[in-house]
Design an enzyme around this catalytic site. Sequence first.
Site, PDB file in Angstrom:
ATOM      1  N   LYS A  99       0.876  -1.175   0.000  1.00 21.39           N
ATOM      2  CA  LYS A  99       0.000   0.000   0.000  1.00 21.39           C
ATOM      3  C   LYS A  99       0.912   1.223   0.000  1.00 21.39           C
ATOM      4  CE  LYS A  99      -3.330   2.724   2.551  1.00 21.39           C
ATOM      5  NZ  LYS A  99      -3.877   3.045   3.899  1.00 21.39           N
ATOM      6  N   GLY A 160      -8.425   9.524   9.079  1.00 25.88           N
ATOM      7  CA  GLY A 160      -8.802   9.628  10.480  1.00 25.88           C
ATOM      8  C   GLY A 160      -9.852  10.676  10.791  1.00 25.88           C
ATOM      9  N   ALA A 187      -9.670   5.882   3.656  1.00 28.86           N
ATOM     10  CA  ALA A 187      -9.534   7.112   4.455  1.00 28.86           C
ATOM     11  C   ALA A 187     -10.823   7.924   4.488  1.00 28.86           C
ATOM     12  CB  ALA A 187      -8.398   7.999   3.959  1.00 28.86           C
ATOM     13  N   THR A 210      -9.223   3.816  11.692  1.00 27.69           N
ATOM     14  CA  THR A 210      -9.603   4.613  12.857  1.00 27.69           C
ATOM     15  C   THR A 210     -11.063   4.419  13.257  1.00 27.69           C
ATOM     16  OG1 THR A 210      -8.004   6.264  12.110  1.00 27.69           O
ATOM     17  CG2 THR A 210      -9.532   6.938  13.841  1.00 27.69           C
TER      18      THR A 210
END
Length: 262
Positions: A99, A160, A187, A210
């Site tokens: 990644k 996050g 994300a 997250t």
Amino acid sequence: MNDSMRLYDVALSSRLLLGTARYPSPALLAEAIRASNCEVVTVSLRREAGGARAGEAFWSLIRDIGVRALPNTAGCRTAREAIATAQMAREVFATDWIKLEVIGEEDTLQPDVFGLVEAARILADDGFKVFPYTTDDLVVAERLLDAGCRVLMPWAAPIGSGRGVNDVFALRALRAHFPDTPLIVDAGIGAPSHAALVMEMGYDAVLLNTAVSRAGDPVRMAHAFALAIEAGREGFLAEPMTPRDMAEPSTPVIGRPFDRLA
């Protein structure tokens, strides 16, 4: 119904990829991975190489669960740094999957798309299967595919942030322009409803960290995301109705019992 996806010729049943950072404990991480039914987890080289044998227990946990590791270049700010990290990760994790992250802006952690394309081309030429963390820009996406990437991982919002999809139009356009390329939203996803939305758009998978690791109950949240992603995928395959500006009665007018009394 067999609805597996293929990433670099690897068939996967689960469309949820899970990050492994910032969990309250290794035990909760293991439970969350199992509750999510995911088959791929992202891992950071920094966790594994922080000191002699420092990451051995963590790596043993991942192997024992039986999921595929997707190493990342988290924290890299230049193409050169990301390339070196990827090469070390290949040795540590014994995989050519990577990644690729090249961060260009500190506040939003937005990718440096110039360095990203540069690093992607060099790594693809070196035999890596590159999963680039990118923006929702169509031109950048094209450049990454030209560089040898066969999967794209556009963001929905900053890492996050939990904001969900910042630009629905951009993600829909990306999906429409690259119908045959596996697209994984990475994300910004903060709630199961966000994941269901992008799956209803036709995205192939969602990568989370997250939203699960910082939840009050990471295990239950992991399971909730698994259900939401499955529901969103089923909704997409079922071909949702086209939105209308005006109402349309769901009950037929013809044959109503009180028509003759009028």
